[in-house]
Each structure stands twice: as C-alpha cells, then as structure tokens.
Write an enzyme that holds these catalytic residues in place. Structure first.
Site, PDB file in Angstrom:
ATOM      1  N   ARG A   1     -10.836  -4.501  -4.893  1.00  0.00           N
ATOM      2  CA  ARG A   1      -9.932  -4.644  -3.733  1.00  0.00           C
ATOM      3  C   ARG A   1      -8.799  -5.630  -4.051  1.00  0.00           C
ATOM      4  NH1 ARG A   1     -11.339  -7.967  -0.112  1.00  0.00           N
ATOM      5  NH2 ARG A   1     -13.508  -7.324   0.031  1.00  0.00           N
TER       6      ARG A   1
ATOM      7  N   TYR B   1      11.674   7.889   9.746  1.00  0.00           N
ATOM      8  CA  TYR B   1      10.498   8.763   9.665  1.00  0.00           C
ATOM      9  C   TYR B   1       9.663   8.619  10.942  1.00  0.00           C
ATOM     10  CZ  TYR B   1       6.049  10.542   7.914  1.00  0.00           C
ATOM     11  OH  TYR B   1       4.882  11.236   7.745  1.00  0.00           O
TER      12      TYR B   1
ATOM     13  N   ASP C   1      13.450   1.989   3.135  1.00  0.00           N
ATOM     14  CA  ASP C   1      12.574   3.122   2.827  1.00  0.00           C
ATOM     15  C   ASP C   1      13.331   4.018   1.853  1.00  0.00           C
ATOM     16  OD1 ASP C   1      11.215   5.544   2.763  1.00  0.00           O
ATOM     17  OD2 ASP C   1      10.546   5.383   4.851  1.00  0.00           O
TER      18      ASP C   1
ATOM     19  N   LYS D   1       5.503  11.530  -1.912  1.00  0.00           N
ATOM     20  CA  LYS D   1       6.620  12.451  -2.014  1.00  0.00           C
ATOM     21  C   LYS D   1       7.128  12.513  -3.469  1.00  0.00           C
ATOM     22  CE  LYS D   1       5.757  12.296   2.367  1.00  0.00           C
ATOM     23  NZ  LYS D   1       6.433  11.423   3.284  1.00  0.00           N
TER      24      LYS D   1
HETATM   25  C1  LIG Z   1       6.062  10.525   4.402  1.00  0.00           C
HETATM   26  C2  LIG Z   1       6.966   9.401   4.718  1.00  0.00           C
HETATM   27  C3  LIG Z   1       6.466   8.172   5.137  1.00  0.00           C
HETATM   28  C4  LIG Z   1       4.979   7.917   5.377  1.00  0.00           C
HETATM   29  O1  LIG Z   1       4.242   7.982   4.196  1.00  0.00           O
HETATM   30  P1  LIG Z   1       2.719   8.524   4.084  1.00  0.00           P
HETATM   31  O2  LIG Z   1       2.490   8.501   2.625  1.00  0.00           O
HETATM   32  O3  LIG Z   1       2.691   9.900   4.679  1.00  0.00           O
HETATM   33  O4  LIG Z   1       1.880   7.570   4.849  1.00  0.00           O
HETATM   34  C5  LIG Z   1       7.380   7.149   5.365  1.00  0.00           C
HETATM   35  N1  LIG Z   1       8.714   7.332   5.206  1.00  0.00           N
HETATM   36  C6  LIG Z   1       9.224   8.515   4.812  1.00  0.00           C
HETATM   37  C7  LIG Z   1      10.705   8.674   4.654  1.00  0.00           C
HETATM   38  C8  LIG Z   1       8.379   9.597   4.554  1.00  0.00           C
HETATM   39  O5  LIG Z   1       8.898  10.765   4.185  1.00  0.00           O
END
Ligand SMILES: *Cc1c(COP(=O)(O)O)cnc(C)c1O
Length: 386
Positions: A53, A105, A177, A202
């Site tokens: 952890r 998001y 982000d 992604k």
């Molecule tokens: C998918 C996404 C998230 C959240 O991420 P997870 O891996 O699904 O928890 C946050 N910001 C953006 C722009 C995303 O496309």
C-alpha cells in the site's frame, strides 16, 4: 537499463522512462512484483519498501515514468482517475473552496457536487476559458482550481499559462486534467500547473483494459502530502495494472500522433458536410480557442464532437455505425461513438448541460487507429440515414 539523458526526446522517454530491468537475469522488462510484503534485514529496516500500500517496485516504476513524461519530479498511481482526483480533494479542509471548469468530466462534477460537498468543500463552476469569469469566482477560501482543456465533450479551450498565473496570484493551486491530450501533446506542469492529472484509463493505457489514475507534480511538499494520502487511504493501482500501463506508455506517442492526424482529417470532412458551426475540434481554425490550443499543445488530439439536430438524430447515427462502437470511455486503439447528454454526462443536471451548450443531439467521437478512410465511410453511411 537504459539511462535517459535530458536530451532524449519524448518518444525515447516513452520506451525507457521508469523501466529498470531486474539485475539477476537482466530481463528487458521489469518483473511484476505481486508480493504485498517485503523481508526486512533488520527490525524496521525495509530495503526499499515494507508493504505494497505504501510502495511497490512495479508501481514505483510507473510513477517514475509519469513523472518523467509530464516533466515533474513525483508521480502517483491510483485505482482510477476519480480516486486520484479524490486524493487531491482530500488535501482540503471543511470551509475550503474549489473552482472547477463548468463542462468538466461528468464524474469530476459529481465528485465535487455530491461527495466533496459533504465534507464542507464548496465548488464554483465557471467557464474557465473566460478569464474575467474565473477572476470573479475566487474567494478568500479558494485553494484549488480544476481545469480541463480541451474539455469533454465540447473541446472548449482554456489558456493554461493565464489560468496558472491568476490562480497563483490568489494563493491557490492549479490541477489540469490532461486526460484528453496526454503528455505526448500537452504538458501542463511546463505551463505553470501544480498537478497534471490523468484518467490513465484513456490514452495512457490506450487499450480499454485498465482502469487507472495518475498524477504528476514538481513540488516536494505537495508530493509529500499526496504520498501521505495515497498511503493512508490506499486507493492504489495494483501491480499487474501498473505493468499494463507501463506497456501502454511505450507506444503512447505513436498512438496519439496517429489518432490526432485521423481526427484532424475526420473533423475537416465533417465541416464540409455539416458546417463549421456544428463541429468541435481544437485542430480546426474555426474552433474557438484554436490559437490558444496551438500555443500550448502539439496537435488537436484524438477527440471530436459534432452536433446533430436532436436526441433522435443522435441515436440514429450512433446506432448505425459498424466500426465506431457505441460505448463510453475514450483514448484507446478502437474508435468509439457516444451521445454525451444521454451517456457520459447524464449525471450532470440538465440546466448545467444547457448552460454550456451540451445539447441532446451532440455526438462525441474517440478516434482509434483504424484506417481513416474506413472510419469516414462508416460515419458517412450513418449520417446518410439522417
Ligand atoms: C474518464 C475521465 C475521468 C475519470 O477517470 P476514471 O479513470 O474513469 O475514474 C476524469 N477526467 C476525464 C477527462 C475523463 O475522461
């Protein structure tokens, strides 16, 4: 192992950053350390780590890689993008205030509105591409600004350098982000951000088979605070998933450059067919914020959206494609199509969706690495049905 120098370019770093072959057999890829505990030569004297952890060699390698690729000094791997966002929000106390992009998001908006709010953290949602609106949103309690650029799904562009300057002038910190761009196209820390955030689910993973979140930071104190939360809460990324992300990173630049080139072609063809006012892609000169985007990113990226008249039309197109699969998520090698108002952004209240122009007929595309002409023929056939 291959030692990187400061002169090594991004594609070289993708292959080698964080990768340290094990010393006994010399395997080119590092082993996956599944062990949760590690033998200590003496009492309370762990060699490198005592318990997974708090630290794991496979996770350490991935964290070193994302720090390197984002131009940071410290990286963090979490079980999902949202758990990484949650870790940042846990730096806050009751009474603190956050400013967030109003078309961020959907899950980020939900986390702020419905979870962080319960701990006494208030959020103001603003159009961060409007710097006056941003300025007006600061209060004495503002601790963080959460920016997405380009945003999801309207690809609205904010000026990272300008937002960073204003945020720091108010004594707050900036998280960008960077999921849509990946460090192959845009590096927020270089532009003044304090945290580069990724849903690594992604582009970084790139194959729709790992759920993960990554953070990169430069500042040592901020890193110490995040490390404490990561270890105390334990929403860490398991070793096998760390290995899969590290494998995905090796082809990051190849994939993203191919996806971006195809998206540019598709966006231009959609403009011919639907008119520039109905196509959202930061690589188009007609796109609002195109010049700002070009000043902070290498290309337009692999995401684009276009408007159809209404929900019925959007459904008609999104259910008639053959290669474009109807699914949420984005950034992987296979092309995806979806209807944000009914799918990814359904949890965003309708009045917020309407306010930002996220209409029921909007369609979002995530461009994969299939042949661009095959993708276009498939999309055209579905549009012919309108
Ligand atoms: C998918 C996404 C998230 C959240 O991420 P997870 O891996 O699904 O928890 C946050 N910001 C953006 C722009 C995303 O496309």
């Amino acid at each position: 192992m291959v030692r990187l120098t400061d002169d090594d370019q991004f594609s070289t770093r993708c292959v080698h950053a964080g990768v340290e072959p094990e010393p006994i057999h010399g395997s080119v890829n590092p082993p996956v350390h599944l062990s949760t505990t590690f033998v200590q030569p003496d009492v309370a004297q762990p060699k490198t780590t005592d318990y997974t952890r708090g630290g794991n060699p496979t996770r350490d390698a991935l964290e070193a890689a994302i720090a390197d690729l984002e131009g940071g000094s410290h990286g963090f791997a979490f079980a999902s993008g949202l758990s990484a966002m949650d870790a940042v929000l846990r730096l806050l106390e009751s009474g603190d205030h956050v400013i967030c992009a109003d078309d961020a998001y959907g899950g980020t908006i939900r986390l702020l509105r419905q979870v962080a709010s319960k701990s006494g953290i208030a959020t103001t949602f603003v159009d961060t591409s409007d710097l006056d609106a941003l300025d007006a949103a600061f209060t004495d309690a503002t601790k963080w600004v959460i920016l997405e650029t380009p945003t999801n799904p309207l690809l609205r562009v904010s000026d990272i350098r300008a937002v960073a300057e204003r945020t720091h002038a108010k004594g707050a910190k900036l998280l960008v982000d960077n999921t849509f761009m990946s460090p192959a196209l845009q590096r927020p820390l270089d532009l003044g951000a304090d945290v580069a955030f990724h849903s690594a689910t992604k582009y970084i993973g790139g194959h729709s088979d790992v759920l993960a979140g990554l953070l990169a930071v430069k500042d040592d104190d901020l890193a110490n605070d995040l490390r404490f939360i990561q270890m105390s809460v334990g929403a860490v990324l398991p070793p096998l998933d760390c290995f899969l992300l590290q494998r995905g990173i090796k082809t990051l630049q190849l994939r993203v450059d191919a996806q971006s080139a195809a998206a540019q072609t598709l966006a231009e063809r959609l403009v011919e067919r639907l008119g520039a006012e109905n196509v959202y892609y930061p690589g188009l000169p007609s796109h609002a914020g195109h010049a700002i985007h070009a000043g902070q990113s290498r290309s337009g990226g692999g995401m684009l959206s276009f408007r159809t008249p209404d929900a019925v039309s959007a459904r008609a197109v999104a259910t008639k494609t053959r290669l474009w699969q109807l699914a949420e998520s984005l950034g992987a090698v296979e092309s995806l199509i979806q209807v944000p108002a009914a799918m990814t952004h359904a949890s965003v209240p309708k009045e917020m969706r309407d306010a930002v122009g996220l209409t029921d007929g909007l369609i979002r595309l995530s461009v994969g690495i299939e042949d661009v002409d095959d993708l276009w023929r498939d999309l055209e056939t579905a549009l012919d049905a309108l």
